[in-house]
Design a protein around this motif. Structure first.
Motif, short mmCIF file in Angstrom:
data_model
loop_
_atom_site.label_atom_id
_atom_site.label_comp_id
_atom_site.label_asym_id
_atom_site.label_seq_id
_atom_site.Cartn_x
_atom_site.Cartn_y
_atom_site.Cartn_z
N PRO A 117 0.44 -0.99 0.21
CA PRO A 117 0.41 0.02 -0.30
C PRO A 117 0.94 1.33 -0.20
O PRO A 117 0.62 2.24 -0.44
CB PRO A 117 -1.17 0.20 1.34
CG PRO A 117 -0.70 -1.38 1.46
CD PRO A 117 0.88 -2.41 0.94
N LEU A 118 1.74 1.62 0.29
CA LEU A 118 2.81 2.02 0.81
C LEU A 118 3.66 2.64 -0.85
O LEU A 118 4.19 4.00 -1.17
CB LEU A 118 3.94 2.46 1.26
CG LEU A 118 3.43 2.10 3.36
CD1 LEU A 118 4.39 2.05 3.71
CD2 LEU A 118 2.73 3.84 3.87
N ALA A 119 3.40 1.91 -1.36
CA ALA A 119 3.46 2.05 -3.01
C ALA A 119 2.64 2.47 -3.94
O ALA A 119 3.50 2.85 -5.20
CB ALA A 119 4.76 0.71 -3.45
N VAL A 120 1.91 2.68 -3.21
CA VAL A 120 0.33 2.43 -4.55
C VAL A 120 0.01 4.21 -4.26
O VAL A 120 0.45 4.34 -3.81
CB VAL A 120 -1.07 1.69 -3.53
CG1 VAL A 120 -2.59 1.93 -5.00
CG2 VAL A 120 -0.39 0.14 -4.19
N SER A 121 0.27 4.67 -5.79
CA SER A 121 -0.30 5.79 -6.14
C SER A 121 -1.83 5.93 -5.70
O SER A 121 -2.75 5.07 -5.91
CB SER A 121 0.12 6.51 -7.53
OG SER A 121 1.46 6.04 -7.90
N LYS A 142 -9.88 0.00 -4.01
CA LYS A 142 -9.83 -0.59 -2.53
C LYS A 142 -8.38 -0.43 -2.28
O LYS A 142 -7.86 -0.43 -1.30
CB LYS A 142 -10.28 -2.10 -2.64
CG LYS A 142 -11.55 -2.40 -2.31
CD LYS A 142 -11.97 -2.28 -0.80
CE LYS A 142 -13.38 -2.80 -0.58
NZ LYS A 142 -13.63 -1.90 0.61
N ARG A 143 -7.63 -0.31 -3.60
CA ARG A 143 -5.74 -0.59 -3.49
C ARG A 143 -5.63 1.26 -2.51
O ARG A 143 -5.51 0.72 -2.01
CB ARG A 143 -5.42 -0.94 -4.92
CG ARG A 143 -4.50 -0.93 -4.79
CD ARG A 143 -3.92 -1.65 -6.05
NE ARG A 143 -4.49 -1.09 -6.97
CZ ARG A 143 -5.25 -1.85 -7.50
NH1 ARG A 143 -5.00 -3.86 -7.72
NH2 ARG A 143 -5.68 -2.27 -9.06
N GLN A 144 -6.37 1.58 -3.38
CA GLN A 144 -6.01 3.48 -2.62
C GLN A 144 -6.41 3.99 -1.50
O GLN A 144 -5.46 4.38 -1.50
CB GLN A 144 -6.59 4.35 -3.90
CG GLN A 144 -5.93 4.65 -5.56
CD GLN A 144 -6.08 5.06 -6.18
OE1 GLN A 144 -6.57 6.21 -5.90
NE2 GLN A 144 -6.06 5.16 -7.83
N ALA A 145 -7.30 3.16 -0.98
CA ALA A 145 -7.56 3.31 -0.11
C ALA A 145 -7.13 2.88 0.89
O ALA A 145 -6.37 3.28 2.38
CB ALA A 145 -9.27 2.88 0.37
N GLU A 146 -6.79 1.41 1.09
CA GLU A 146 -6.20 1.19 1.19
C GLU A 146 -4.38 1.02 1.37
O GLU A 146 -3.85 2.14 3.21
CB GLU A 146 -5.06 -0.37 1.11
CG GLU A 146 -5.86 -1.26 1.08
CD GLU A 146 -5.35 -2.88 0.90
OE1 GLU A 146 -4.02 -3.06 1.08
OE2 GLU A 146 -5.92 -3.66 0.85
N PHE A 149 -4.69 4.46 4.10
CA PHE A 149 -4.28 3.79 5.63
C PHE A 149 -3.70 4.26 6.09
O PHE A 149 -2.84 3.84 7.51
CB PHE A 149 -5.34 3.50 5.98
CG PHE A 149 -7.06 3.88 5.68
CD1 PHE A 149 -7.48 4.73 6.92
CD2 PHE A 149 -8.24 2.56 4.94
CE1 PHE A 149 -8.77 5.00 7.28
CE2 PHE A 149 -8.77 3.26 5.24
CZ PHE A 149 -9.54 3.93 6.02
N ALA A 150 -2.40 3.15 5.25
CA ALA A 150 -0.91 2.61 5.03
C ALA A 150 -0.38 4.15 4.99
O ALA A 150 0.39 3.66 6.23
CB ALA A 150 -0.45 2.36 4.59
N ALA A 151 -0.30 5.61 4.71
CA ALA A 151 0.63 6.47 5.27
C ALA A 151 -0.23 6.72 6.24
O ALA A 151 0.85 7.99 6.75
CB ALA A 151 0.45 7.58 3.79
N ALA A 152 -1.34 7.11 6.57
CA ALA A 152 -1.45 7.71 7.55
C ALA A 152 -0.59 7.30 8.90
O ALA A 152 -0.22 6.52 9.23
CB ALA A 152 -2.93 7.59 8.06
#
Length: 302
Positions: A117-121, A142-146, A149-152
């Motif tokens: 998730p941290l590598a998803v734009s 869903k991928r971008q929503a993840e 949250f992962a970056a938060a």
């Protein structure tokens, strides 16, 4: 006693999850738009989760040990949730999907690191508020929503990547019915020429897993599915045993195929869940029961 907030939760997986949390002695708050009643025994808050002010007003000064988000489909919804629940929860569990791997074409079951998730734009400019766009880009949403949250940094989070779900008298998807109707009528079932297996999960077991995850400390994505992939033939054989009739497959090179048939490998690897302490059952242990539950409910209506 834990304070747990479930966003969504009025049907299918969500209501089973809430039942398990209540059985464990948790105090549960359910948030939805008010179109469906919340299960008995929970505090019910009405809010539109797409409307930050509505969600914030509904929550008020409340805080929670865990939030389990059953209905987060877009990065915009995730961004709102991060702002609203900042300082109001110690843990956030997002129900995600196997569809985050839609661009992965590995012949082997995919592990979580295949989509970091941290590598998803994240692209907030996309028309996420448009229902048709959201449906057509379900996996991407869903991928971008993840990723949001992962970056938060406001709270630790986990994304549960749920396999295709089977079972329950209240299965609203109609996918098992699609097969049953054709098997009863002797109609051919469209499948890809090279029909690949996929991983599945029993509705009761994914509710168990989500309830278990709420009480853990791990973060990041985790695949959630039964051991042992299933083929379209496996599912149809179980339907045959329930309904009679005979399966006839019609391989097609192009065009629409039946809902549980896939032209590419669609299997996940659940070894991370096992390593964390949760062991899923083998799909063969519950497949017939899952099919029987769904079809028995339809027979009562007919």
């Amino acid at each position: 006693m834990r304070e747990i907030c479930v966003i969504g939760g009025s049907r299918y997986i969500g209501k089973r999850l809430i039942a398990r949390l209540l059985e464990s002695g948790d105090r549960v708050t359910a948030i939805n738009r008010g179109s469906s009643a919340a299960p008995a025994g929970v505090r019910h808050l009405v809010a539109d989760r797409d409307d930050e002010n509505s969600l914030r007003a509904a929550i008020g000064s409340r805080s929670f040990d865990v939030v389990v988000d059953q209905v987060c489909y877009t990065p915009r919804q995730a961004e709102i949730a991060v702002r609203v629940f900042s300082g109001r929860t110690h843990r956030y569990v997002m129900t995600s999907t196997v569809e985050v791997y839609e661009y992965e074409h590995s012949p082997e079951p995919v592990r979580e690191e295949a989509v970091d998730p941290l590598a998803v734009s994240v692209d907030m400019a996309l028309p996420w508020d448009d229902a048709t766009f959201r449906e057509e880009h379900y996996g991407e949403g869903k991928r971008q929503a993840e990723a949001v949250f992962a970056a938060a940094t406001e709270f630790p989070s986990v994304s549960v990547r749920v396999a295709h779900v089977l079972g329950g008298h209240d299965d609203f998807t109609g996918r098992v019915d699609h097969y049953a109707e054709r098997i009863r009528a002797g109609e051919p079932i469209a499948v890809p020429v090279k029909n690949q297996p996929a991983t599945y999960v029993y509705v009761e077991e994914i509710a168990d897993f989500l309830a278990w995850t709420a009480g853990q400390e791990f973060t990041g994505p985790v695949n959630a599915h039964a051991n042992g992939p299933l083929t379209t033939g496996d599912i149809c054989a179980a339907i045959e045993r329930q309904t009679g009739g005979r399966v006839e497959f019609a391989p097609v090179r192009m065009g629409e195929t039946s809902p549980f048939s896939f032209a590419r490998a669609y299997a996940m690897d659940n070894s991370r869940a096992a390593g964390l302490g949760y062991t899923f059952r083998h799909a063969s242990e519950w497949l017939q029961q899952a099919v029987s539950e769904t079809l028995a409910a339809r027979e009562e209506v007919r």
